[in-house]
Structures are given as structure tokens and as C-alpha cells.
Motif scaffolding. Structure first.
Motif, mmCIF file in Angstrom:
data_model
loop_
_atom_site.group_PDB
_atom_site.id
_atom_site.type_symbol
_atom_site.label_atom_id
_atom_site.label_comp_id
_atom_site.label_asym_id
_atom_site.label_seq_id
_atom_site.Cartn_x
_atom_site.Cartn_y
_atom_site.Cartn_z
ATOM 1 N N THR A 47 11.854 24.588 74.750
ATOM 2 C CA THR A 47 12.486 24.558 76.388
ATOM 3 C C THR A 47 13.799 25.403 76.189
ATOM 4 O O THR A 47 14.071 25.788 74.641
ATOM 5 N N LYS A 48 14.402 25.667 77.644
ATOM 6 C CA LYS A 48 15.544 26.794 77.432
ATOM 7 C C LYS A 48 16.517 25.476 78.117
ATOM 8 O O LYS A 48 17.770 26.091 78.856
ATOM 9 N N ARG A 49 16.361 24.088 78.147
ATOM 10 C CA ARG A 49 17.595 23.183 78.485
ATOM 11 C C ARG A 49 17.854 22.359 77.614
ATOM 12 O O ARG A 49 17.318 21.570 77.110
ATOM 13 N N LEU A 50 19.585 22.151 77.351
ATOM 14 C CA LEU A 50 20.015 21.156 76.352
ATOM 15 C C LEU A 50 19.629 20.277 76.245
ATOM 16 O O LEU A 50 19.353 19.355 75.917
ATOM 17 N N TRP A 51 19.300 19.855 77.534
ATOM 18 C CA TRP A 51 19.915 17.759 77.595
ATOM 19 C C TRP A 51 18.176 17.569 77.068
ATOM 20 O O TRP A 51 17.677 16.574 76.371
ATOM 21 N N ALA A 52 17.450 19.094 77.357
ATOM 22 C CA ALA A 52 15.334 18.486 76.852
ATOM 23 C C ALA A 52 15.791 18.570 75.016
ATOM 24 O O ALA A 52 14.712 17.885 74.678
ATOM 25 N N MET A 53 16.379 19.673 74.840
ATOM 26 C CA MET A 53 16.727 20.281 73.383
ATOM 27 C C MET A 53 17.058 18.195 72.772
ATOM 28 O O MET A 53 15.829 18.200 71.894
ATOM 29 N N PHE A 54 17.849 17.063 72.939
ATOM 30 C CA PHE A 54 18.640 16.346 73.151
ATOM 31 C C PHE A 54 17.332 15.528 73.289
ATOM 32 O O PHE A 54 17.209 14.257 72.297
ATOM 33 N N PHE A 55 16.228 15.848 73.553
ATOM 34 C CA PHE A 55 14.957 14.440 73.575
ATOM 35 C C PHE A 55 13.562 15.030 72.855
ATOM 36 O O PHE A 55 13.242 14.105 72.041
ATOM 37 N N LEU A 56 13.967 15.978 72.726
ATOM 38 C CA LEU A 56 12.685 17.519 72.071
ATOM 39 C C LEU A 56 12.486 17.247 70.529
ATOM 40 O O LEU A 56 12.003 17.020 69.548
ATOM 41 N N ALA A 57 14.250 17.209 70.152
ATOM 42 C CA ALA A 57 14.413 17.102 68.920
ATOM 43 C C ALA A 57 14.469 16.300 68.771
ATOM 44 O O ALA A 57 13.802 16.060 67.014
ATOM 45 N N PRO A 58 14.597 14.726 68.257
ATOM 46 C CA PRO A 58 14.212 13.311 67.742
ATOM 47 C C PRO A 58 12.963 12.905 67.791
ATOM 48 O O PRO A 58 12.139 12.283 66.795
ATOM 49 N N ILE A 59 12.435 13.666 68.851
ATOM 50 C CA ILE A 59 10.754 13.747 68.765
ATOM 51 C C ILE A 59 10.386 14.150 67.996
ATOM 52 O O ILE A 59 9.708 13.704 66.210
ATOM 53 N N ALA A 60 10.349 15.850 67.552
ATOM 54 C CA ALA A 60 9.757 16.620 66.772
ATOM 55 C C ALA A 60 10.438 15.187 65.020
ATOM 56 O O ALA A 60 9.171 16.008 64.433
ATOM 57 N N GLY A 61 11.611 15.284 65.041
ATOM 58 C CA GLY A 61 12.344 14.568 63.723
ATOM 59 C C GLY A 61 11.233 13.349 63.462
ATOM 60 O O GLY A 61 10.735 13.382 62.509
ATOM 61 N N VAL A 62 10.741 12.963 64.266
ATOM 62 C CA VAL A 62 10.388 11.368 63.834
ATOM 63 C C VAL A 62 8.804 11.833 63.628
ATOM 64 O O VAL A 62 7.920 11.402 62.935
ATOM 65 N N ILE A 63 8.370 13.080 64.335
ATOM 66 C CA ILE A 63 6.328 13.185 63.913
ATOM 67 C C ILE A 63 7.230 14.179 62.457
ATOM 68 O O ILE A 63 5.580 13.616 62.195
ATOM 69 N N ALA A 64 7.396 14.525 62.710
ATOM 70 C CA ALA A 64 7.530 15.284 61.218
ATOM 71 C C ALA A 64 7.595 14.268 59.906
ATOM 72 O O ALA A 64 7.047 14.269 58.792
ATOM 73 N N THR A 65 8.728 12.889 59.999
ATOM 74 C CA THR A 65 8.802 11.895 59.123
ATOM 75 C C THR A 65 7.468 11.150 59.230
ATOM 76 O O THR A 65 7.222 10.303 57.510
ATOM 77 N N LEU A 66 6.844 11.300 60.355
ATOM 78 C CA LEU A 66 5.911 10.231 60.206
ATOM 79 C C LEU A 66 4.737 11.152 59.092
ATOM 80 O O LEU A 66 4.004 10.641 58.233
ATOM 81 N N LEU A 67 4.140 11.997 59.113
ATOM 82 C CA LEU A 67 3.428 12.904 59.026
ATOM 83 C C LEU A 67 3.705 13.009 57.223
ATOM 84 O O LEU A 67 3.057 13.289 56.783
ATOM 85 N N GLY A 68 5.233 13.670 57.808
ATOM 86 C CA GLY A 68 5.405 13.486 55.890
ATOM 87 C C GLY A 68 5.658 12.298 55.266
ATOM 88 O O GLY A 68 4.871 12.014 53.793
ATOM 89 N N TYR A 69 5.972 10.736 55.665
ATOM 90 C CA TYR A 69 5.750 9.510 54.833
ATOM 91 C C TYR A 69 3.910 9.107 54.480
ATOM 92 O O TYR A 69 3.565 8.873 53.142
ATOM 93 N N TRP A 70 3.293 9.935 55.597
ATOM 94 C CA TRP A 70 2.167 9.457 55.386
ATOM 95 C C TRP A 70 1.129 10.497 53.905
ATOM 96 O O TRP A 70 0.835 10.070 53.181
#
Lengths: 270, 370
Positions: free
Chosen positions: B225-248
């Protein structure tokens, strides 16, 4: 008025004394008054004891060689640089309380163009000073931003990320952001830097439109050839004040030599 | 799956969200290294807090650590502000100093804090559920979930309330100042937020994972994304995906959870860096390739048209002359010609002369007008 005994007699035909400095400062037809302004970086003076005023409603070029203190001058007026000495008045009042009356167009290189915002977002920032803390810009503010984009011919780009724009387009949206601020004074730092001729003409048109509406404009400018054409007032500076006044009076070969130390290579045509 | 595992996953995900939000701001301010610095120097704050209250479980420790985190930022900015030393060097000088002072204090007074090198670097995610929140004997879950959850909520609320101010202060601090906002106050407030986040997250996740969670998700979001507000949504989603994959992955390989999550963030970033649509390496290479092909077609059409007008098309507009003219090899010449033929711009006659069609002339005009 009669029951306030401490009030001195006001005005009137019989009052022939010269205006005191304080009264002079409070004249509303002076947009910016700078007194004894000295700014230095590490003891190297950048501005030496500058006295000058900008009358309301002029379009003024600020000219001088590199390192003459042009940007520092604007930044001092804006309160972004701490002066060593001196006072600045805006419409007769100390500058600190009046800065919202000024819209600032910084140099293009001063911001990060990769920042994730759209053209419209950036122009909307111009409304923030009226919106205040925490609140969001209203529908009316958004409409103003759109109108300003229309005025600078950039409406078609409103949803683009700001980094996708060309140099001239970046300058246009910087100016649009200043326009929505509904300011009385516009300070622009090299708005013609690196823009094409079409953009330069468009910006000049906007400047004249601002003048028509009684706004005061000061522009850091480098192209001496166009000073006469674009501006009606000029401030010539090289650390010290060289001259300030109407273009046809002070924009002389003599003053240019003083400003540029005879190296300007500019031959005055009259 | 047992309850403790679910709790660990939950705590890890909350930590990811909690860190990725201020991380967006840190990345945009180009100060990611400060996250690294704070995550080390806060140790000094924890020790100082411990000296004051003599216990390791007091909110005073979070506060004192937050203050030392902010002190790190202030010291770095003062040093860099003198212009005598660059900001990266300033960071590199300040935080090892503060961190080492903490290490010396620990050994001098033999503080019984469960702070060892491993814990500082990699955290103790596996032990996070051991400390329970119990009120009147009722178990309400892991203490750290509440602590990090609280900071996460605080971050979300602050970023929401001060969205406009943060955006303006980071993007154009001078303009923020002239608009009547106090960019210095806003930016220091932001760094205090980063400090508190790091302090609380660091206790469970360790400094390396905290740095990875601050920077990684925000960078990944910026590819989409090239929008700040969208980054505030996408960054946590990316963080959670990485966390779940990493835990697995850590579960499969029976390795350190924090280590595995941090590695996953790195791998996921590399994957996005290469494969992201439009902005990834492959997409960019493809765009460059098609743009070159498109440009070559236009160049050819203009060339042909030019010679038509001059009237020497007979000699110049031959297949062979074209490839020597543009310095193209035979293969590329064929490719460009074919692409132009398919689009109806030109035709090649039997004697190998290339002839423009009306469509081609129009396209040549368009290309020259830009």
C-alpha cells in the motif's frame, strides 16, 4: 471613551507629531516588519542586523547569492530558526501569535516524497491549522482542498501517491497546500526551482491572483531576468540588507552589484 | 493442543500487533535503528526501577525503563544535533554504553533479576504463561497477555487520536510547526510510545524479536500500500501471519519460539521483496522488460515514419538495416517486429522491407507527442 481618563488624545488634525516606533509597527498596511534581526550558526552570521518591512498586498522577490540568508530569513519569520537578536511583527503584532496567518511553501527537497500519502492527503494538510488538534478535516475542508487542486491544475492526480509526481507537479501541490490554508501572507522558498515553463507560468498566475485578493507574497527567487516581469517589490539581501522597495526603484545595477559583489553577470536592461 | 500453547500463541500475536503499530511510525521516520537501541538500553531502566522498588513485578519498572528509552532518544538527538557526529554513529555509541552500565550494575550488586544474555536477546515466550493474573484465587489468564494487551490498546488509541498530528509531524515537521502543532512534542511522545512498547514486549519476546516486529511488518506492509492508514492495518496483519507461521515452525522443529518467529519475519520479508505484485523484484523486472519492449516498438515506428517522410524508406527500412541501426540482435529485432505486426502497426513484405500501416503512423505520432 470620555470616562477613560488615561487614554491619550487620539489622532485628529491637530496631532502633528511623528508616529512613535510602536505606532508605526501597528500600522495594518505593513504585513511583516523585521527589526534588527541577527541570526548566526556557530558564530558565523547568516543575517546581520536586518531591518525591513513588507507592505500588505505586494508580490516580493527575495534575491541574493547562495548563502545570503534568504531561506534563513523566511525561517526566522516563521519561527523555525531562533534568531540571536531582533524582533518580528506580523500585521503589527508579535510574530509568535500571528504565525497562523502565514502559509509556507518550503523547498521541494525538504520532505520525504516516498511518504505513503496521496496528493489529496497532502493538500488537506493545509487545512490542519484551522482544524486544530485531534479533530479531522471536515467535508468543507476537503472541498477546499479539491478546489485548490483544481486551481493548480492537479485535480486529475488527487489519488496518486505523491512520489509519482514530476518536479513541477510536486511544486504545484505544495502551492495548493498553502492555498487551502486561507492565509494572508505567503512565504515561498524557490517555487520555480526545477519546474518547466508551463508550471512557472501557472505559478506566476497564482501569485498574481493572490495579489488581486489582497494577499502578501514573498518568494525566494533566482532568475534575475524575470524579477521585473513577475514581481512589484524586491528585497535584495546578502547577509546584510542591501535594498528593499518597489522593483522599479531599487532593482538597479548598483544594488545588484552590491548584492552579488559584481559577479552577477547581469546587465540591466531598461 | 494444550491451553498453555494457545496462551503463548495469543501472547505472541498480541505482541506482534502491539509492536507493528509504532513500528510503522518508526519506519516512516527512518529511525528503525532507534528501536534496536531502545530495546537494549531499557535494561538500565529496569535495573534502576528495581533499585527503587526492590521487586521485579512493579509498573514502576515499566515507567523507569520507558524513561531510559526516551533518554536514549534524547541523547541520540542531542549528539546528532551537534552535527559533529552522524545519527547512526550516535546510536551506536549511546546504547551499548547504557546497556553495559546496566550489565555492570547487575553484577556489582548481584541483583537477583532473571536477566541473562539469552533472555535479553531471545526472550522467554515459552515461560510467558507462568506468571498468572489471579484475583481472589480465580485465574484470569497470563499476566503478560494483559500487560501487552494494555499497551496494544494504548498504541491503537493513541495512533487513532493523533493520526493527523503524527502524520504531519513525521512527514513535514517544519510545516507542522508553522501550522501550530508542536512537532517536537508529538515526535517525543511517539518515541515514548515506542519505548513503553519495547519495554513491555521485550520481557516476553526479547530484544531481537521486538526489533523484528517493529520493523518487519511495517516494511512488508509498505510493499502492498501507498497509504498510511492502510499501513496501520496491514502491518499488524503481516505481524500476526509471521507469528503464526513462526510458532508453527518452532513446534515442528522444537526450537526457540522467539527465534523461529524472528526467522519467519525475515523469510516472509524476503518472499514479499521478491514476489510482491507490482512492487516486488520480479514484478519490477517484468515492468522494466515490457517498458523496454514498448519503447522499442515506438522507437522503431518513429524511425520508419521518419524515413518514409524523407523518402529513403527503400534503403533504410529493411529488416537487416534496422537491427544494425538500433544495435539489436536478430532475436530482439524479431521480437519487436512481431509485437508491432501483431498490433497492426506494420507489415513485412517478401523482399524484407518493413512498411508502416496507418495504425503505425498514428502510434508514431502519439509516441512523439509523449
Amino acid at each position: 471613551m470620555s470616562n477613560n481618563k488615561s487614554t491619550p488624545p487620539q489622532g485628529g488634525a491637530s496631532d502633528n507629531r511623528a508616529a512613535t516606533p510602536m505606532e508605526h509597527l501597528q500600522r495594518l498596511d505593513v504585513a511583516i516588519h523585521v527589526e534588527d534581526l541577527t541570526v548566526s550558526f556557530d558564530n558565523t552570521p547568516v543575517l546581520w542586523d536586518i531591518d525591513m518591512e513588507i507592505p500588505k498586498g505586494v508580490i516580493m522577490a527575495v534575491i541574493g547569492p547562495n548563502g545570503a540568508g534568504k531561506t534563513t530569513m523566511l525561517k526566522s519569520i516563521l519561527g523555525l530558526t531562533k534568531p540571536n537578536a531582533g524582533q518580528i511583527f506580523i500585521f503589527g503584532k508579535p510574530a509568535e501569535k500571528q504565525r497562523r496567518l502565514i502559509a509556507y511553501v518550503p523547498q521541494k527537497a525538504s520532505v520525504d516524497w516516498d511518504f505513503p500519502i496521496s496528493v489529496l492527503d497532502m493538500v488537506l494538510m493545509g487545512t490542519y491549522s484551522n482544524v486544530g488538534w485531534i479533530l479531522r478535516p471536515s467535508k468543507a475542508s476537503k472541498q477546499r482542498a479539491i478546489d485548490a487542486l483544481k486551481q493548480v491544475g492537479m485535480l486529475a492526480f488527487k489519488d496518486k501517491q505523491i512520489g509519482a509526481l514530476s518536479g513541477g507537479q510536486k511544486q504545484r501541490i505544495f502551492i495548493a497546500r498553502a492555498l487551502v490554508q486561507e492565509a494572508d501572507i505567503f512565504l515561498m522558498d524557490e517555487p520555480f526551482q526545477g519546474v518547466d515553463l508551463a508550471t512557472e507560468r501557472a505559478i506566476v498566475e497564482i501569485l498574481h491572483d493572490l495579489k488581486e485578493r489582497g494577499k502578501t507574497v514573498a518568494v525566494v527567487h533566482h532568475d534575475l531576468q524575470t524579477v521585473r516581469e513577475y514581481f512589484n517589490w524586491v528585497f535584495m539581501i546578502n547577509v546584510r540588507r542591501i535594498a528593499v522597495g518597489p522593483v522599479n526603484k531599487v532593482f538597479t545595477e548598483e544594488n545588484l552589484r552590491l548584492t552579488y559583489g559584481g559577479k552577477s553577470g547581469f546587465v540591466e536592461r531598461s | 493442543m494444550i491451553n498453555a500453547q494457545l496462551e503463548i500463541i495469543l501472547i505472541a500475536c498480541i505482541t506482534a500487533i502491539c509492536c507493528s503499530i509504532p513500528g510503522v511510525l518508526l519506519v516512516l521516520r527512518r529511525m528503525t535503528l532507534l528501536g534496536d537501541a531502545i530495546s537494549h538500553s531499557v535494561l538500565l531502566g529496569i535495573i534502576i526501577g528495581f533499585f527503587i522498588v526492590n521487586t521485579i513485578d512493579s509498573p514502576i519498572l515499566v515507567l523507569s525503563a520507558g524513561i531510559v528509552g526516551l533518554l536514549t532518544v534524547v541523547l541520540v538527538e542531542i549528539l546528532a544535533g551537534t552535527k559533529l557526529i552522524k545519527i547512526d554513529a550516535a546510536i551506536g555509541v549511546i546504547y551499548p554504553f547504557l546497556f553495559s552500565v546496566a550489565v555492570i550494575l547487575i553484577s556489582l550488586f548481584s541483583v537477583q533479576v532473571h536477566v541473562d544474555t539469552d533472555a535479553v536477546l531471545m526472550g522467554e515466550l515459552a515461560f510467558a504463561p507462568l506468571n498468572r493474573l489471579e484475583i481472589n484465587g480465580v485465574d484470569y489468564g497470563a499476566m503478560s497477555a494483559y500487560q501487552i494487551g494494555g499497551v496494544m490498546l494504548l498504541n491503537i488509541i493513541l495512533c487513532f487520536i493523533f493520526y493527523k498530528e503524527l502524520k504531519l509531524a513525521i512527514f513535514d515537521p517544519n510545516y507542522a510547526a508553522t501550522s501550530g502543532f508542536k512537532p517536537k512534542t508529538v515526535l517525543y511522545g511517539m518515541m515514548l510510545m515506542v519505548s513503553i512498547t519495547v519495554v513491555v514486549a521485550f520481557e516476553v519476546a526479547g530484544s531481537i524479536m521486538v526489533v523484528a516486529l517493529l520493523v518487519g511488518p511495517a516494511i512488508m506492509a509498505s510493499y502492498f500500500t501507498k497509504r498510511l492508514w492502510a499501513m496501520f492495518f496491514l502491518a499488524p496483519i503481516a505481524g500476526v501471519i509471521a507469528t503464526l507461521l513462526g510458532y508453527w515452525a518452532s513446534h515442528l522443529l522444537t526450537v526457540s519460539i522467539a527465534g523461529s518467529i524472528t526467522t519467519t519475519i525475515g523469510l516472509l520479508f524476503m518472499f514479499i521483496f521478491i514476489f510482491a505484485p507490482k512492487t516486488g523484484m520480479i514484478a519490477k523486472a517484468y515492468q522494466r522488460h515490457t517498458m523496454r519492449a514498448e519503447f522499442s516498438v515506438n522507437m522503431l515506428l518513429v524511425h520508419l515514419w521518419q524515413h518514409e517522410v524523407i523518402g529513403d524508406a527503400r534503403e533504410e527500412n529493411m529488416k537487416g538495416t534496422i537491427s544494425t541501426h538500433f544495435n539489436w540482435n536478430g532475436e530482439f529485432t524479431e521480437l519487436v517486429l512481431n509485437s508491432a505486426i501483431v498490433r497492426g502497426f506494420l507489415q513485412v513484405s517478401d523482399d524484407n522491407t518493413v512498411q508502416l500501416l496507418p495504425e503505425g503512423r498514428e502510434q508514431a505520432c502519439r509516441a512523439m507527442e509523449g
